[in-house]
Design a protein around this motif. Structure first.
Motif, PDB file in Angstrom:
ATOM      1  N   UNK A 295       2.517  -3.245  -0.856  1.00  0.00           N
ATOM      2  CA  UNK A 295       1.162  -3.783  -0.940  1.00  0.00           C
ATOM      3  C   UNK A 295       0.309  -2.939  -1.651  1.00  0.00           C
ATOM      4  N   UNK A 296       0.569  -1.737  -2.158  1.00  0.00           N
ATOM      5  CA  UNK A 296      -0.218  -0.690  -2.888  1.00  0.00           C
ATOM      6  C   UNK A 296       0.413  -0.305  -4.282  1.00  0.00           C
TER       7      UNK A 296
ATOM      8  N   UNK B 195      -5.208  -4.424  -1.275  1.00  0.00           N
ATOM      9  CA  UNK B 195      -3.904  -4.290  -0.272  1.00  0.00           C
ATOM     10  C   UNK B 195      -3.925  -5.146   0.610  1.00  0.00           C
ATOM     11  N   UNK B 196      -5.001  -5.450   1.468  1.00  0.00           N
ATOM     12  CA  UNK B 196      -4.901  -6.360   2.679  1.00  0.00           C
ATOM     13  C   UNK B 196      -4.519  -7.613   2.332  1.00  0.00           C
TER      14      UNK B 196
ATOM     15  N   UNK C  24       4.635   0.569   8.904  1.00  0.00           N
ATOM     16  CA  UNK C  24       3.525   0.878   7.885  1.00  0.00           C
ATOM     17  C   UNK C  24       4.037   1.244   6.415  1.00  0.00           C
ATOM     18  N   UNK C  25       5.006   2.159   6.770  1.00  0.00           N
ATOM     19  CA  UNK C  25       5.446   2.529   5.384  1.00  0.00           C
ATOM     20  C   UNK C  25       6.116   1.375   4.454  1.00  0.00           C
TER      21      UNK C  25
ATOM     22  N   UNK D 237      -3.478   4.297   8.171  1.00  0.00           N
ATOM     23  CA  UNK D 237      -4.496   4.149   9.290  1.00  0.00           C
ATOM     24  C   UNK D 237      -4.898   2.691   9.098  1.00  0.00           C
ATOM     25  N   UNK D 238      -5.263   2.495   7.904  1.00  0.00           N
ATOM     26  CA  UNK D 238      -5.754   1.040   7.479  1.00  0.00           C
ATOM     27  C   UNK D 238      -4.821  -0.050   7.590  1.00  0.00           C
ATOM     28  N   UNK D 239      -3.656   0.143   7.009  1.00  0.00           N
ATOM     29  CA  UNK D 239      -2.688  -0.823   7.215  1.00  0.00           C
ATOM     30  C   UNK D 239      -2.143  -0.908   8.729  1.00  0.00           C
TER      31      UNK D 239
END
Length: 951
Positions: free
Chosen positions: A650-651, A528-529, A643-644, A492-494
């Protein structure tokens, strides 16, 4: 002390080159059929069996658990560790410091007062979003945090050095529950060569977030937490366990927030207060760990004690992602499989009750405008907003009247079927109030919605930079990505960041009246942002980092811009907040905001773009893009695949390892704080943050006999759903309040008042703020001059002093009563004390001189906390309440039969009589022998201290 091991459960478990002592659950007959959560409790009893508090009979009772029986068997649960946040943790450390002095004064060794179980405190509740929408917001907010809280932080640094087994995670690190799942939680613990399940009690009700990692844990009051730290087991009844079966997969366009709001609505309607909820079935494997944590986090909102997912491959995957060592991962998997704790999707354990959810039926949702269980389908949000708005405005003008909106299935929209009439209705004149649609039965909802008009009162506002706009009812003035519930969830954050990117790319901007804040649960989120290159897009929309901590969700939203605040208050506008949190009670988020909606982070961004709740996001545009064409939410909503793909790149686990490498050390500001020394704390006489409380003053070595209550008067008569937000001091401190006057008298400038939460270590401030919430409605009435009913009291912390017949503050009345030697009682309705596990809701009640509370029903933690402070919780007879018994609150009460406790028994009921002739038998809500011991001693702290001296 080693276990008596009556069942021969002690065994060895080899994991790689290591060997651990374990206590095999399978040695107890009947254990194989138990739910996962009860197996954890069973192992706890096997390992701590001492023949006194924990006996073989307790173990057999749990092994032979009858899922259909009402809870009646008391057991003593010994948590592996204690978790605290700073608002609730500071009073715990204050009490431990005071206990050291009391031990010394009674001839004992002060240094013996130490946590016996690991205790970890995360400072996350003190940052306020004062500054926002600018690059330096984070640095400036943290600077202000340190300026306001230096005394508290110095005290906590002293505690970290003075007490064994006590660690502090400094400010600016993250939200306690996210730090817990990302770093502190072990899933399987090891100590002195013994391996056992990680279990925890925490001083925040959302401790249940760790249930997503397979860890049994829940929120308790600070009072219970202190006792647990000092080796006292938590007394509890073997609970009912609700099995919640999941199957299917979430549809495109839905989020973990939508799932948890759906589950919250279902479990509230089913009724799970005091029960364990356990998720099982083939759909569990399709729920990512972050989503599990989101579901566990909201357990207090639907009322269960825990909401747990068993250990499986996803648990181990998350532990690996967050940087746990491979040895720990091997132990978790080996131990869970050896003990029958590994999730089997095909298994059907025995449960007391069962629910089922097809994940494919979940739809985009919000919850509001004042309760987390009131789910609002996104497709119906505009219509239901207009229906609810009638309760918040004076003489609504019906324009643009619309009929009931069509839901997904084409039927009229429906609101929650549950009815919990609030004791704190919105601040409108009584003669202009209408019923809340959320309190209507389902078959009346469509009529309420059909009659809903759009109340309008446009006001022109000019900001300091010359920006002009119109503000009206329903304006979203706060859009906050905040709280532990969602900011732990990369999906949800991404999703929010990708939506922001698409919005910026299309030329959209936030509305100028929206206060936009981003308060992630840990530093990893910003990592990760940055790695995904998404930070600039969030900042373009005003979602700059404001802090790592609980901000908007707990009322630390900070002030609105002055022209906006003035326009709202001068014109009595009904403003709205949209936040990705778990709590939206009235008066909680911001004093300028009346309606509050919980939403996913992507929807928070969407409403910041829209700037109003009076919009149908499915069919109306968010605004016009750079090309002049309308842009709809569907145009910028990121797909699950998008998102995936970002998550995959990113993570990385090294982010967690780096950010938590030296988590207890803190930054230069923390390390440079002067640290007091010594075994006991040197209390500063002029401190307005940390003061020595009076709990042990004049305490004899042996408790005095319990006495009945005579000549008591009513301090407050309250309605249903009075939360700990109403009772416990929270939020900002008003200058003309008793607490504000106290601070002014002690030389504190108004700008330095800070919040009640930051001053929880000063009982003088906190008792003055108890029952002072601006939305509290005390149903006492002033003596009538021409009418028997008299005039109603204003909302807030006011009451009638029955000694004089005058209106006064609740604090000032309590002082007068205590000087006159008059004991006090509280009358209340259903679900008294629901909400966060706030120890000050009980401490403040006791310090006000309240001897007993008589309510229709209680929230679990608050009832326990009242006993922990020596306040007697009583319950009206079934089907009765203050109104049905004709109680107005003007009576003088006598409560007899309490003295039966002196004989070592707990009476099932006591007799309550009044000087007006009303008599009834009230149920005594002291539910276990352990609670009876606490009450006999005048509270749990005195009980523990006397036990400590005796040993």
């Amino acid at each position: 002390m080693a276990s008596l091991d009556s069942f021969g459960a002690r065994s060895q478990l080899g994991v790689g080159d290591a060997s651990y002592e374990i206590y095999k659950i399978s040695q107890v007959e009947g254990s194989a059929r138990l739910p996962y959560s009860l197996k954890i409790l069973l192992e706890n009893l096997l390992r701590t069996e001492d023949g006194a508090n924990i006996t073989a009979d307790h173990i057999r009772a749990l092994g032979s658990w009858d899922p259909t029986a009402e809870p009646s068997v008391e057991i003593q649960f010994t948590p592996a560790r204690v978790l605290m946040q700073d608002f609730t943790g500071v009073p715990c450390v204050v009490d431990l410091a005071t206990m050291r002095e009391a031990v010394r004064e009674l001839g004992g060794d002060a240094t013996k007062v130490n946590p016996l179980a690991p205790a970890e405190l995360v400072i996350d509740h003190s940052v306020i979003a004062d500054l926002f929408g600018r690059a330096d917001a984070f640095v400036r907010n943290v600077d202000l945090e340190y300026q306001r809280n230096q005394e508290r932080y110095q005290f906590l640094r002293w505690g970290q050095t003075a007490f064994n087994e006590f660690k502090v995670v400094p400010p600016g690190t993250g939200i306690v529950h996210q730090v817990n799942i990302e770093y502190l939680a072990r899933t399987i613990m090891t100590r002195n060569g013994v391996a056992y399940p990680d279990t925890v009690v925490g001083t925040d009700s959302h401790t249940t977030m760790v249930n997503g990692l397979g860890v049994v844990g829940w929120g308790v009051g600070g009072i219970e937490a202190e006792a647990a730290m000092l080796g006292q087991p938590v007394s509890m009844l073997i609970p009912k366990v609700v099995g919640f079966k999941l199957h299917g997969e979430m549809p495109e366009g839905t989020t973990a927030t939508d799932l948890v709001l759906t589950i919250t609505e279902m479990l509230r309607q089913h009724g799970v207060v005091g029960k364990f909820v356990e998720f099982y079935g083939p759909g569990v494997s399709a729920v990512p760990l972050a989503n599990r944590a989101t579901i566990g986090n909201m357990s207090p909102e639907y009322g269960s004690t825990v909401a747990i997912f068993p250990i499986d491959d996803e648990t181990v995957r998350y532990l690996r992602l967050t940087g746990r060592p491979e040895e720990q991962l091997a132990l978790v998997e080996a131990y869970a499989k050896e003990q029958g704790l590994w999730h089997d999707p095909a298994a059907e354990p025995e449960y007391s009750e069962r629910l089922e959810l097809d994940l494919s039926t979940v739809e985009p949702s919000l919850a509001g405008p004042k309760r987390p269980q009131d789910r609002v389908p996104l497709l119906s949000a505009k219509t239901l907003f207009r229906a609810a708005l009638k309760d918040y405005v004076k003489a609504p003008v019906p324009v643009n009247v619309e009929s009931a909106g069509n839901g997904v299935d084409g039927k009229a929209d429906e609101a929650s079927a549950e009815s919990f009439p609030a004791s704190d209705p919105p601040a409108v004149h009584a003669e202009q109030r209408t019923e809340d649609p959320a309190d209507k039965p389902r078959d009346l909802i469509s009529a309420a919605v059909g009659a809903a008009g759009r109340a309008t009162n446009p006001v022109t506002v000019t900001l300091d930079d010359g920006t002009r706009f119109e503000l009206d009812h329903g304006a979203v003035v706060i859009a906050a990505i905040t709280s532990c519930t969602n900011t732990s969830n990369p999906q949800v954050m991404l999703g929010a960041a990708l939506l922001a990117k698409k919005a910026v790319d299309r030329g959209l901007a936030r509305k100028p009246w929206v206060k936009t804040t981003l308060a992630p649960g840990s530093k990893v989120v910003m990592d990760y942002y940055e790695r995904a290159g998404l930070t600039p897009y969030l900042e373009k929309l005003g979602f700059n980092l404001v802090g790592y901590g609980c901000t908007t969700c707990i009322g630390n939203s900070g002030p609105l811009l002055e022209p906006i605040s003035a326009a709202i208050n001068d014109n009595d506008l009904t403003a709205v907040s949209v936040l990705s949190g778990n709590r939206n009670f009235e008066g909680r988020i911001n004093p300028d905001v009346k309606m509050n909606y919980l939403a996913s982070p992507p929807l928070v961004v969407a409403y910041a773009l829209a700037g109003t709740m009076d919009i149908d996001l499915a069919n109306e545009p968010l605004g016009n893009g750079a090309d002049g064409q309308p842009v709809y939410l569907r145009d910028i909503w990121p797909t699950a695949l998008e998102v995936e793909e970002v998550m995959a790149t990113a993570i990385a686990s090294e982010m967690f390892a780096r950010d938590y490498a030296d988590v207890f050390a803190g930054d230069e500001r923390w390390q440079s704080l002067p640290t007091p020394t010594g075994d006991t704390f040197d209390w500063a006489a002029d401190s307005t943050y940390v003061r020595k409380p009076p709990y042990f003053e004049g305490m004899p070595a042996e408790p005095a006999p319990v006495s009945d209550i005579a000549g008591a008067r009513v301090l407050a008569k309250l309605g249903d759903s009075v939360t700990t937000d109403h009772i416990s001091p929270a939020g900002s401190i008003k200058a003309d309040s008793p607490a504000g006057k106290y601070l002014s008298e002690h030389g504190v400038d108004r700008r330095d008042f800070n919040s009640y939460g930051s001053r929880r270590g000063n009982h003088e401030v906190m008792v003055r703020g108890t029952f002072a919430n601006i939305r509290l409605r005390n149903q006492l009435r002033l003596p009538g001059t021409g009418s028997a009913a008299g005039a109603a009291l204003p909302e807030g912390g006011f009451t009638v002093n029955h000694l004089t017949g005058e209106q006064t503050t609740i604090y000032d009345a309590s002082v007068a009563y205590q000087e006159a030697g008059v004991p006090l009682v509280i009358l209340a309705g259903k679900e008294y004390g629901s909400g966060s596990s706030r120890d000050w809701a009980a401490k403040g009640t006791m310090l006000l001189g309240v001897r007993a509370v008589i309510a229709e029903s209680y929230e679990r933690i608050h009832r326990s906390n009242l006993i922990g402070m020596g306040v007697l919780p009583l319950q009206f007879p079934t089907g009765e309440n203050a109104e049905s018994l004709g109680l107005t609150g003007t009576e003088t009460f006598t409560i007899s039969g309490i003295e039966a406790l002196n004989a070592g028994t707990t009476p099932r009921s006591v007799t309550v009589s009044t000087d007006t002739g009303v008599t009834f038998d009230a149920v005594v809500r002291i539910d276990t022998p352990g609670e009876a011991d606490y009450y006999r001693h005048g509270g749990i702290l005195r009980y523990v201290l006397r036990r400590m001296l005796a040993s």
